[in-house]
Design an enzyme around this catalytic site. Structure first.
Site: not given
Ligand code: MSP
Length: 711
Positions: A19, A22, A127, A130, A144, A147, A293, A296
């Site tokens: 998304h 990422h 949770c 997370c 949580c 979430h 925020k 989905k």
């Molecule tokens: N797998 C764990 C991270 C492990 S690191 C050893 C995780 N994955 S995640 O896919 O949920 O999130 C990956 C990254 O994307 C995290 O740094 C998270 O904070 C970031 N983001 C998730 N949603 C986001 C937004 N809406 N905006 C910006 N970044 C956000 O957490």
């Protein structure tokens, strides 16, 4: 001596497609990595996938696949995203890889041998979204806190890691190293959490087997977070590898939801392992969509692939870095993206490249002279911004140089010059463009490459030390335009009797100045020039108006002083001056007059705009000087003054501080729906400004009809 720099993103859960969050994280990390390379560092930049744990296992079951099959399939789009974005990562790690098993198992064994791991039984809330253990105290109504979903109760045999023995040492480290956690607000958050003792962490699971088995007890798999964090060590080849010794400590770019995991769980593990701590934890903000925020469930997500296809990766990168103050949450909207593309990439940068290369084509061989434009380049300032991780300011400062170069063309009028004078202008322009192509490279690498190709420069790794005027050596050849103007189809709200939803926010810098705002929408108004009863009301207010000690205006003046805005009167003082002199209030239209009486009576700044002419949402922010602004009564757009504050929509300034509104969004006789806000400062309570807003809305519907909704 070579300098080394390790940087990583978080590794993503492939529990769904990638998304915008990422995408944003990869872009920010890429900018920092590329900047370090520009500074001459040898960089190791890693990103990847976090594939173990209950969340992935359940997702695989839902898809009727084995976890292994699922992660192979679901991981692919994450790799494609990096490729499509042109991310310069040196490694892409997947925690299912044997190299990661090796490191994770080895580190678990060391922790156990050192006596920091013991076997017990875990019972408590968990949770799955997370993948985090909580205490009853952490939960919000049993849910949580991240979430807002029901947690599960886990009760099983587990190994535990002792974290408390390292708490004091960690606090000391954070206090001694102010940059260890960026930004400062997040550092304080962690220091606060570290005031309480750290409970032992359950670091293994026995109720499922999708994970890395513990080598001395195969009934257990490692807790997903424990091993996932160690990916930063795996990508450097493990703790005994030369590469690890050279590059460690890492700089971890992460979102705000996983700070504790990085700043506390990972760092205490490193301390227990007797390894050096990470160098820095860089926390970026979250990307929201139109103030909300993304989720989905709400259906308000952005498909990163679709926006890259539509606008190109450089435009997206430019927008995200330039638009969102690094470290703060930011809003994504196509309106704002298009405004940046058209207003900055097309008009400023693309136009400059095209002007210079057209000139050069016409006057081949005229390149000679002494540096002049170098005075407009403030490299030290740019470097300082980057050191402080103010990526948005650094990029703006680079664009200031782009704008100064455009101005140099306008001021010097090369089309009227010849001979040495012309050669000197061209020399300065080509050198500036070469330097711009270097500086802009970390932010928009594809465009930087296009510029350097058109300049006919030899392709090497660009370096910051080359950003000075010297002997020009390119062979320019004009190419295609760098960026294309995007046509924006304004949403057709006009004439609709229902005001759309809109959100108003006051950013942190403005909040620090004491600025407050409350807003409302009024739907279905009929705007007239005058109305008898309203005129009576206006007259009555002026007649009974008494001069009061004006604490609100004084508090505004204090803000003007703080931000260095000179020679400005508070609008209410101006309004009062008019009323005193003429004995009446100005006659604008029934909407404006309706709120002006409240503004005068309460001593507050109130503004109203045609909501159908406003793009996206509204924010109060500190201006950086790039914002477009067309003051009331003017048909000429200008740039906002840098360092003031403004109320902006996603395209422009709609009110300069509290004093002057924008011409394009003003209320006129075609307005059907109104957006109205009341500004307050430290001298006003929330209730006081809300009350003024209510009164203003009541007046509007009384004299113009319609209904109102306080936001
Ligand atoms: N797998 C764990 C991270 C492990 S690191 C050893 C995780 N994955 S995640 O896919 O949920 O999130 C990956 C990254 O994307 C995290 O740094 C998270 O904070 C970031 N983001 C998730 N949603 C986001 C937004 N809406 N905006 C910006 N970044 C956000 O957490």
């Amino acid at each position: 001596m070579k300098k080394y720099f390790a940087i990583s993103t978080a590794i993503d859960y492939p529990s769904g497609p990638p998304h915008a969050g990422h995408l944003y994280e990869k872009v920010c990390s890429d900018v920092i990595a590329r900047w370090k390379r520009l500074q001459g560092y040898q960089v190791h930049f890693s990103t990847g996938l976090d594939v173990h744990g209950l969340k992935i296992k359940r997702k695989a079951e839902e898809m009727r696949m084995t976890p292994k099959e699922y992660v192979i399939k679901a991981g692919k789009p994450f790799i494609e995203l990096c490729e499509k974005l042109g991310i310069s990562n040196d490694d892409f790690i997947d925690t299912e890889e044997p190299r990661h098993y090796k490191v994770a198992q080895q580190l678990f064994n060391i922790l156990q041998k050192k006596g920091f791991i013991y076997k017990g039984k875990y019972s408590g809330p968990y949770c799955v979204d997370c993948e985090t253990y909580y205490t009853e105290k952490d939960l919000e109504n049993g849910n949580c806190p991240v979430h807002k979903k029901t947690v599960e109760i886990v009760s099983e045999e587990s190994y535990f890691l002792k974290m408390e023995p390292f708490r004091k040492q960690l606090i000391q480290h954070i206090k001694k190293n102010p940059d260890f956690i960026f930004p400062e607000s997040k550092r304080n958050e962690i220091l606060n959490r570290l005031k309480e003792p750290l409970r032992d962490l359950s670091v293994s699971r026995t109720s499922f087997d999708w994970g890395i088995p513990i080598s001395f007890d195969k009934n257990h798999v490692e807790f997903v977070w424990l091993e996932a964090l160690q990916n930063y060590i795996t990508t450097l080849g493990g703790i005994h590898n030369e590469k690890f010794k050279r590059f460690w400590g890492g700089h971890h770019v992460i979102g705000k939801d996983i700070i504790f995991h990085h700043a506390v769980i990972f760092q205490t593990t490193l301390l227990a392992l007797d390894l050096p701590l990470s160098s820095q934890i860089i926390v970026h903000g979250f990307i929201n969509l139109k103030g909300e925020k993304m989720s989905k469930a709400k259906g308000n997500t952005i498909d990163p692939f679709a926006i890259i296809d539509k606008y190109g990766s450089d435009s997206i990168k430019y927008f995200l870095i330039r638009h969102i103050p690094f470290g703060q949450d930011g809003d994504f909207s196509e309106e704002a993206l298009i405004a940046r593309i058209n207003g900055e990439l097309v008009s400023d940068l693309g136009n400059l490249v095209s002007r210079v290369l057209t000139l050069v084509e016409k006057h081949k061989g005229y390149v000679k002279g002494r540096p002049e434009l170098n005075k407009k380049l403030n490299l030290k300032k740019i470097e300082k911004y980057m050191d402080k991780l103010e990526l948005h300011h650094a990029l703006d400062e680079i664009m200031n140089f782009v704008r100064a170069t455009n101005k140099y063309i306008n001021d010097n009028e090369p089309w009227k010059k010849e001979g040495n004078v012309l050669a000197n202008i061209i020399y300065n322009l080509l050198e500036s463009l070469r330097i711009i192509s270097i500086l802009i490279q970390p932010f928009i690498p594809d465009s930087a490459e296009k510029i350097s190709k058109q300049l006919g420069l030899k392709q090497t790794q660009p370096l910051l030390k080359d950003c000075k005027f010297g002997s020009w050596k390119g062979e320019p050849r004009k190419g295609e335009h760098l960026f294309k103007k995007v046509e924006w189809k304004a949403e057709k709200y006009h004439g609709k009797k229902e005001a759309r939803n809109i959100s108003v926010s006051v950013d942190k810098d403005c909040q620090d100045l004491g600025i407050k705002a409350v807003a409302a929408v009024v739907s279905g108004v009929t705007v007239k020039k005058k109305k008898g009863k309203l005129e009576k009301l206006k007259k009555g207010i002026v007649d009974k108006y008494e001069f009061k000690q004006d604490v609100i205006a004084e508090a505004y003046k204090e803000i003007y002083r703080k931000i260095g805005a000179k020679g400005i009167d508070h609008p209410i003082q101006t309004l009062r001056g008019i009323a005193k002199k003429s004995g009446k209030l100005p006659n604008i239209n029934t909407v404006v007059d309706s709120y002006n009486v409240v503004a005068l009576e309460k001593g507050l700044s109130i503004g109203a705009h045609d909501i159908d002419k406003i793009k996206g949402n509204v924010t109060f922010k500190i201006t950086d000087g790039s914002e477009d602004y067309k003051p009331l009564g003017s048909d000429k757009a200008q740039k906002a003054n840098r360092g003031e504050y403004a109320c902006v929509d996603e395209a422009r300034v709609i009110c300069r501080m509290d004093i002057k509104q924008c011409d394009e969004t003003k209320i006129d006789d075609r307005t059907s729906n109104v957006f109205i806000y009341v500004q307050g400062n430290k001298a006003t309570s929330e209730e006081y400004i809300k009350d003024a807003l209510r009164q203003a809305c009541e007046n509007i519907i009384k004299f113009c009809g319609g209904t109102y909704k306080i936001l």
